[in-house]
Design a protein around this motif. Structure first.
Motif, PDB file in Angstrom:
ATOM      1  N   ALA A 169       0.835  -1.210   0.000  1.00  0.00           N
ATOM      2  CA  ALA A 169       0.000   0.000   0.000  1.00  0.00           C
ATOM      3  C   ALA A 169       0.870   1.260   0.000  1.00  0.00           C
ATOM      4  CB  ALA A 169      -0.921   0.008   1.208  1.00  0.00           C
ATOM      5  N   ILE A 170       2.017   1.196   0.646  1.00  0.00           N
ATOM      6  CA  ILE A 170       2.915   2.349   0.704  1.00  0.00           C
ATOM      7  C   ILE A 170       3.708   2.486  -0.593  1.00  0.00           C
ATOM      8  CG2 ILE A 170       4.940   3.294   1.884  1.00  0.00           C
ATOM      9  CD1 ILE A 170       3.913   1.879   4.434  1.00  0.00           C
ATOM     10  N   GLN A 171       4.098   1.360  -1.179  1.00  0.00           N
ATOM     11  CA  GLN A 171       4.897   1.354  -2.405  1.00  0.00           C
ATOM     12  C   GLN A 171       4.223   0.486  -3.471  1.00  0.00           C
ATOM     13  OE1 GLN A 171       8.771  -0.090  -1.335  1.00  0.00           O
ATOM     14  NE2 GLN A 171       9.172   1.581   0.060  1.00  0.00           N
ATOM     15  N   PRO A 172       3.110   0.942  -4.037  1.00  0.00           N
ATOM     16  CA  PRO A 172       2.354   0.096  -4.967  1.00  0.00           C
ATOM     17  C   PRO A 172       3.088  -0.240  -6.263  1.00  0.00           C
ATOM     18  CG  PRO A 172       1.467   2.314  -4.931  1.00  0.00           C
ATOM     19  CD  PRO A 172       2.496   2.244  -3.855  1.00  0.00           C
ATOM     20  N   ASN A 173       4.083   0.532  -6.633  1.00  0.00           N
ATOM     21  CA  ASN A 173       4.813   0.255  -7.869  1.00  0.00           C
ATOM     22  C   ASN A 173       6.119  -0.501  -7.648  1.00  0.00           C
ATOM     23  OD1 ASN A 173       2.943   1.425  -9.600  1.00  0.00           O
ATOM     24  ND2 ASN A 173       3.781   3.458  -9.237  1.00  0.00           N
ATOM     25  N   ASN A 174       6.321  -0.994  -6.432  1.00  0.00           N
ATOM     26  CA  ASN A 174       7.521  -1.772  -6.130  1.00  0.00           C
ATOM     27  C   ASN A 174       7.306  -3.205  -6.617  1.00  0.00           C
ATOM     28  OD1 ASN A 174       9.600  -3.279  -4.993  1.00  0.00           O
ATOM     29  ND2 ASN A 174       9.703  -1.979  -3.173  1.00  0.00           N
ATOM     30  N   VAL A 175       7.887  -3.513  -7.762  1.00  0.00           N
ATOM     31  CA  VAL A 175       7.672  -4.817  -8.379  1.00  0.00           C
ATOM     32  C   VAL A 175       8.235  -5.950  -7.529  1.00  0.00           C
ATOM     33  CG1 VAL A 175       9.734  -4.877  -9.832  1.00  0.00           C
ATOM     34  CG2 VAL A 175       7.651  -6.013 -10.594  1.00  0.00           C
ATOM     35  N   ASP A 176       9.249  -5.684  -6.726  1.00  0.00           N
ATOM     36  CA  ASP A 176       9.821  -6.734  -5.880  1.00  0.00           C
ATOM     37  C   ASP A 176       8.825  -7.209  -4.825  1.00  0.00           C
ATOM     38  OD1 ASP A 176      12.255  -6.714  -7.238  1.00  0.00           O
ATOM     39  OD2 ASP A 176      13.044  -5.109  -5.972  1.00  0.00           O
ATOM     40  N   LEU A 177       8.083  -6.272  -4.251  1.00  0.00           N
ATOM     41  CA  LEU A 177       7.067  -6.649  -3.268  1.00  0.00           C
ATOM     42  C   LEU A 177       5.953  -7.455  -3.919  1.00  0.00           C
ATOM     43  CD1 LEU A 177       6.734  -3.318  -1.239  1.00  0.00           C
ATOM     44  CD2 LEU A 177       7.865  -5.429  -0.525  1.00  0.00           C
ATOM     45  N   LEU A 178       5.514  -6.993  -5.084  1.00  0.00           N
ATOM     46  CA  LEU A 178       4.446  -7.704  -5.790  1.00  0.00           C
ATOM     47  C   LEU A 178       4.918  -9.090  -6.231  1.00  0.00           C
ATOM     48  CD1 LEU A 178       3.049  -4.769  -7.937  1.00  0.00           C
ATOM     49  CD2 LEU A 178       1.922  -5.890  -6.006  1.00  0.00           C
ATOM     50  N   ASP A 179       6.163  -9.194  -6.671  1.00  0.00           N
ATOM     51  CA  ASP A 179       6.708 -10.482  -7.086  1.00  0.00           C
ATOM     52  C   ASP A 179       6.811 -11.444  -5.907  1.00  0.00           C
ATOM     53  OD1 ASP A 179       7.853 -12.119  -9.242  1.00  0.00           O
ATOM     54  OD2 ASP A 179       9.675 -12.026  -8.014  1.00  0.00           O
ATOM     55  N   SER A 180       7.181 -10.933  -4.750  1.00  0.00           N
ATOM     56  CA  SER A 180       7.242 -11.783  -3.550  1.00  0.00           C
ATOM     57  C   SER A 180       5.857 -12.316  -3.201  1.00  0.00           C
ATOM     58  CB  SER A 180       7.803 -10.998  -2.366  1.00  0.00           C
ATOM     59  OG  SER A 180       9.141 -10.656  -2.586  1.00  0.00           O
ATOM     60  N   LEU A 181       4.864 -11.446  -3.285  1.00  0.00           N
ATOM     61  CA  LEU A 181       3.492 -11.877  -3.023  1.00  0.00           C
ATOM     62  C   LEU A 181       3.047 -12.911  -4.047  1.00  0.00           C
ATOM     63  CD1 LEU A 181       0.936 -11.457  -1.313  1.00  0.00           C
ATOM     64  CD2 LEU A 181       0.317  -9.604  -2.892  1.00  0.00           C
ATOM     65  N   LEU A 182       3.408 -12.679  -5.296  1.00  0.00           N
ATOM     66  CA  LEU A 182       3.070 -13.610  -6.367  1.00  0.00           C
ATOM     67  C   LEU A 182       3.676 -14.982  -6.117  1.00  0.00           C
ATOM     68  CD1 LEU A 182       1.738 -13.783  -9.202  1.00  0.00           C
ATOM     69  CD2 LEU A 182       3.950 -13.141 -10.137  1.00  0.00           C
ATOM     70  N   ARG A 183       4.934 -15.020  -5.739  1.00  0.00           N
ATOM     71  CA  ARG A 183       5.605 -16.304  -5.458  1.00  0.00           C
ATOM     72  C   ARG A 183       4.973 -17.021  -4.268  1.00  0.00           C
ATOM     73  NH1 ARG A 183      11.795 -16.206  -6.953  1.00  0.00           N
ATOM     74  NH2 ARG A 183      11.792 -14.582  -8.527  1.00  0.00           N
ATOM     75  N   GLU A 184       4.592 -16.253  -3.254  1.00  0.00           N
ATOM     76  CA  GLU A 184       3.957 -16.855  -2.079  1.00  0.00           C
ATOM     77  C   GLU A 184       2.620 -17.500  -2.453  1.00  0.00           C
ATOM     78  OE1 GLU A 184       3.797 -18.151   1.740  1.00  0.00           O
ATOM     79  OE2 GLU A 184       5.482 -17.091   0.809  1.00  0.00           O
ATOM     80  N   GLN A 193       1.744 -18.496  -5.382  1.00  0.00           N
ATOM     81  CA  GLN A 193       1.985 -19.630  -6.265  1.00  0.00           C
ATOM     82  C   GLN A 193       2.437 -20.852  -5.468  1.00  0.00           C
ATOM     83  OE1 GLN A 193       4.089 -18.480  -9.734  1.00  0.00           O
ATOM     84  NE2 GLN A 193       3.952 -20.477 -10.680  1.00  0.00           N
ATOM     85  N   SER A 194       3.229 -20.661  -4.441  1.00  0.00           N
ATOM     86  CA  SER A 194       3.686 -21.790  -3.631  1.00  0.00           C
ATOM     87  C   SER A 194       2.531 -22.457  -2.878  1.00  0.00           C
ATOM     88  CB  SER A 194       4.769 -21.349  -2.646  1.00  0.00           C
ATOM     89  OG  SER A 194       4.219 -20.559  -1.612  1.00  0.00           O
ATOM     90  N   MET A 195       1.452 -21.691  -2.653  1.00  0.00           N
ATOM     91  CA  MET A 195       0.279 -22.233  -1.969  1.00  0.00           C
ATOM     92  C   MET A 195      -0.814 -22.656  -2.949  1.00  0.00           C
ATOM     93  SD  MET A 195      -0.094 -19.697   1.336  1.00  0.00           S
ATOM     94  CE  MET A 195      -0.475 -18.268   0.350  1.00  0.00           C
ATOM     95  N   SER A 196      -0.509 -22.599  -4.253  1.00  0.00           N
ATOM     96  CA  SER A 196      -1.468 -22.952  -5.312  1.00  0.00           C
ATOM     97  C   SER A 196      -2.752 -22.139  -5.226  1.00  0.00           C
ATOM     98  CB  SER A 196      -1.790 -24.454  -5.280  1.00  0.00           C
ATOM     99  OG  SER A 196      -0.621 -25.208  -5.479  1.00  0.00           O
ATOM    100  N   ARG A 197      -2.629 -20.868  -4.888  1.00  0.00           N
ATOM    101  CA  ARG A 197      -3.775 -19.958  -4.829  1.00  0.00           C
ATOM    102  C   ARG A 197      -3.897 -19.276  -6.184  1.00  0.00           C
ATOM    103  NH1 ARG A 197      -4.706 -17.403   0.405  1.00  0.00           N
ATOM    104  NH2 ARG A 197      -6.490 -16.626  -0.768  1.00  0.00           N
ATOM    105  N   TRP A 198      -4.442 -19.992  -7.169  1.00  0.00           N
ATOM    106  CA  TRP A 198      -4.399 -19.561  -8.560  1.00  0.00           C
ATOM    107  C   TRP A 198      -5.200 -18.298  -8.824  1.00  0.00           C
ATOM    108  CZ3 TRP A 198      -0.220 -21.456  -9.820  1.00  0.00           C
ATOM    109  CH2 TRP A 198       0.146 -22.751  -9.455  1.00  0.00           C
ATOM    110  N   GLY A 199      -6.279 -18.084  -8.121  1.00  0.00           N
ATOM    111  CA  GLY A 199      -7.033 -16.841  -8.276  1.00  0.00           C
ATOM    112  C   GLY A 199      -6.208 -15.634  -7.852  1.00  0.00           C
ATOM    113  N   SER A 200      -5.514 -15.778  -6.753  1.00  0.00           N
ATOM    114  CA  SER A 200      -4.648 -14.703  -6.265  1.00  0.00           C
ATOM    115  C   SER A 200      -3.441 -14.513  -7.180  1.00  0.00           C
ATOM    116  CB  SER A 200      -4.195 -15.003  -4.843  1.00  0.00           C
ATOM    117  OG  SER A 200      -5.309 -15.084  -3.974  1.00  0.00           O
ATOM    118  N   VAL A 201      -2.879 -15.616  -7.665  1.00  0.00           N
ATOM    119  CA  VAL A 201      -1.759 -15.533  -8.611  1.00  0.00           C
ATOM    120  C   VAL A 201      -2.198 -14.767  -9.850  1.00  0.00           C
ATOM    121  CG1 VAL A 201      -0.301 -16.882 -10.186  1.00  0.00           C
ATOM    122  CG2 VAL A 201      -0.603 -17.634  -7.822  1.00  0.00           C
TER     123      VAL A 201
END
Length: 83
Positions: A3-18, A20-28
């Motif tokens: 929320a503080i850094q919405p354009n920080n791709v590293d944060l979004l990528d970390s969330l994406l990987r998390e 994906q590791s939980m097979s949450r395909w809607g969130s991915v």
């Protein structure tokens, strides 16, 4: 942090990987679309989007995304760089 850094791709990528590791395909799918809307050439987001579509059973859309990934990398198998 996102929320503080919405354009920080590293944060979004970390969330994406998390997700994906939980097979949450809607969130991915949702996070990958968010990344791609800001960074259309992000290969990790494009691959994750393709994987999510494949897991949804939307084969033609997944194939289109994989083809787009192939055209950007010119490699038949894209492997993201894992730390």
């Amino acid at each position: 942090m996102i929320a503080i850094q919405p354009n920080n791709v590293d944060l979004l990528d970390s969330l994406l990987r998390e997700y994906q590791s939980m097979s949450r395909w809607g969130s991915v799918y949702a996070v990958s679309l968010d990344i791609l809307s800001k960074f259309p050439d992000n290969l990790n987001a494009l691959e994750s989007n393709s994987i999510a579509l494949q897991n949804f059973g939307v084969k033609q859309d997944a194939l289109n995304q994989y083809e787009s990934l192939y055209l950007k990398t010119d490699a038949p198998y894209f492997q993201r760089l894992m730390p």
